[in-house]
Design an enzyme around this catalytic site. Sequence first.
Site, PDB file in Angstrom:
ATOM      1  N   CYS A 102     -23.775  42.046  27.663  1.00  0.00           N
ATOM      2  CA  CYS A 102     -22.856  42.942  28.375  1.00  0.00           C
ATOM      3  C   CYS A 102     -22.792  42.616  29.862  1.00  0.00           C
ATOM      4  CB  CYS A 102     -23.279  44.395  28.165  1.00  0.00           C
ATOM      5  SG  CYS A 102     -22.163  45.538  28.959  1.00  0.00           S
ATOM      6  N   TYR A 151     -10.959  42.523  19.377  1.00  0.00           N
ATOM      7  CA  TYR A 151     -10.766  42.991  20.752  1.00  0.00           C
ATOM      8  C   TYR A 151     -11.026  41.911  21.795  1.00  0.00           C
ATOM      9  CZ  TYR A 151     -15.768  43.857  21.810  1.00  0.00           C
ATOM     10  OH  TYR A 151     -17.101  43.715  22.066  1.00  0.00           O
ATOM     11  N   CYS A 206     -19.082  42.730  28.614  1.00  0.00           N
ATOM     12  CA  CYS A 206     -18.291  43.830  29.179  1.00  0.00           C
ATOM     13  C   CYS A 206     -18.021  43.709  30.693  1.00  0.00           C
ATOM     14  CB  CYS A 206     -18.986  45.168  28.973  1.00  0.00           C
ATOM     15  SG  CYS A 206     -20.272  45.229  27.747  1.00  0.00           S
ATOM     16  N   GLU A 216      -8.257  40.865  24.476  1.00  0.00           N
ATOM     17  CA  GLU A 216      -8.549  41.070  25.903  1.00  0.00           C
ATOM     18  C   GLU A 216      -8.365  39.781  26.694  1.00  0.00           C
ATOM     19  OE1 GLU A 216     -11.735  44.762  25.589  1.00  0.00           O
ATOM     20  OE2 GLU A 216     -12.498  42.737  25.649  1.00  0.00           O
ATOM     21  N   HIS A 262      -0.030  68.012  35.580  1.00  0.00           N
ATOM     22  CA  HIS A 262       1.280  67.397  35.726  1.00  0.00           C
ATOM     23  C   HIS A 262       1.453  66.822  37.121  1.00  0.00           C
ATOM     24  CE1 HIS A 262       5.463  66.783  34.756  1.00  0.00           C
ATOM     25  NE2 HIS A 262       5.793  67.337  35.905  1.00  0.00           N
ATOM     26  N   GLU A 268      -1.302  64.358  30.094  1.00  0.00           N
ATOM     27  CA  GLU A 268      -0.799  65.694  29.728  1.00  0.00           C
ATOM     28  C   GLU A 268      -0.123  65.673  28.353  1.00  0.00           C
ATOM     29  OE1 GLU A 268       2.594  67.338  32.032  1.00  0.00           O
ATOM     30  OE2 GLU A 268       2.733  65.355  32.944  1.00  0.00           O
ATOM     31  N   LYS A 284     -16.067  40.582  31.912  1.00  0.00           N
ATOM     32  CA  LYS A 284     -14.751  40.742  31.268  1.00  0.00           C
ATOM     33  C   LYS A 284     -13.900  41.755  32.041  1.00  0.00           C
ATOM     34  CE  LYS A 284     -14.094  43.854  28.506  1.00  0.00           C
ATOM     35  NZ  LYS A 284     -14.398  44.106  27.129  1.00  0.00           N
TER      36      LYS A 284
END
Length: 461
Positions: free
Chosen positions: A43, A180, A48, A184, A438, A443, A51
Amino acid sequence: MVAHELDLFIIGAGSGGVRAARIASEHGARVAIAEEYRVGGTCAIRGCVPKKLLVYASRFSDDFADAAGYGWTVPTPSFDWSHLIANKDREIARLELAYTTALERAKVQLIAERAVLEDANSVRLLSSDKRVRAGRILIATGAAPALGAHIPGIEHAISSNEAFGLPALPERILIQGGGYIAVEFAGIFAGLGSEVTLVYRGKTILRGFDDDVRAHLTSEMERRGIRIITGHTVSAIEQMAAGYTSRLSDGTSVATDRVMFATGRRPNVKGLGLETVGVRLGKSGGVAVDEYSQTSVGNIYAVGDVTDRVNLTPVAISDGHAFADSVFGGAPRPVDHINVPTAVFSEPEVGVVGLTETQALERLAKVDIYKTTFRPMKATLAGRDTRTFMKLVVDGTSDRVVGAHIVGAEAAEMIQLLAVAVKMGATKADLDATMAVHPTGAEELVTMREKAIGYVRKAAE
Ligand SMILES: Cc1cc2nc3c(=O)[nH]c(=O)nc-3n(C[C@H](O)[C@H](O)[C@H](O)COP(=O)(O)OP(=O)(O)OC[C@H]3O[C@@H](n4cnc5c(N)ncnc54)[C@H](O)[C@@H]3O)c2cc1C
């Protein structure tokens, strides 16, 4: 009883091993940890973290382009790959040092070499050829890229490991894979200016994700100019005077400067001595463990990617922590792998938690689907042609939200918080009762009124 030099010996100083070491030591155990490469593991060093840094870098191209619609005049930007990689490497070195210091502070003995099991209570350190005995052993060796079946020219393919340190940004790259990591890197290279071809043997990328997410991300990636070839594989790679030619299973070929395979990862079990000691493997080739991460040999445990359960950093950390609490903290607890949220740092991002529509239909008598597709506000003045997708999967009997799926900007940030609600058992009515913020994209998650589909299984009618 034989006296051991240590209470715990950990093989592998990655996410799971480091956490287990620190917590076990806090509980009073005498701990040593062996690392054959770099402290921090996949990682921090080649997963991770680097990346995400490359993902950040790749997104500036959109920002520069979008700025014009908001009144900015941006001089033609230029990009320097070597500069990015040098900065990334500096940050990774800083992180590695931070991990090392944390282990030292926790009084964990760090051994910088490869370790393998010798018997149920001892490991062999291969460089120094020393034997160390410990009351318990934790296998936390992670996983490594698997390049799939041997094809002619496979030696020319790089994996994610090498992609982080390429000497130059490829002008054209072919990436094989649909998971993934493939998706990515396709986004990273495309954002930085490479011409990207993604080749995937299945019908749609991101196997295991919700079908709507897979379809939506495919169209978004194609809209960004990434060429996606599905239903085919690379059958040979030939080195040319400049670059490589990849021959595909349909007989066509693609010429690029680099060929990357992101075709899955294999648990790091080879040569560890597992067979000698009697540690059994599971069907997928990972170390088989029970819910307390205990292997078939009572005093040997395993956590993280090497067990091939849920291969994510927070899960490896959590497994390592639960192991240390259970074995050394007097507070046994199983690991909880239910409703683990996850993200794909593609462009745009994907964030998901819980069941896909298909999984919900297999498990529940009634399923309600809510979904929306909209143009994010930032895209309006930018003139960017992109859509955000959101979907809620609801148990039609209990009204509980059992799945949430987002494709769009900040999907990873959104899903982290929505995962708390899903983990707590929030109902669709709870989301409806929550006031919207908002104007945001998030939302939409609390304002989806119209049911898109209501499934009722025949027997439940
Ligand atoms: C490109 C990429 C991107 C990723 N992105 C994400 C992400 O965004 N989010 C996420 O959650 N996860 C991500 N992951 C997955 C994540 O990196 C892993 O799930 C996590 O690192 C697993 O931790 P671990 O402790 O099980 O193993 P690792 O972190 O792999 O650590 C294992 C360590 O053991 C060492 N080792 C192996 N064998 C021996 C031995 N015999 N003796 C001594 N040392 C040994 C290895 O060198 C390694 O340092 C990504 C992975 C990759 C490859």
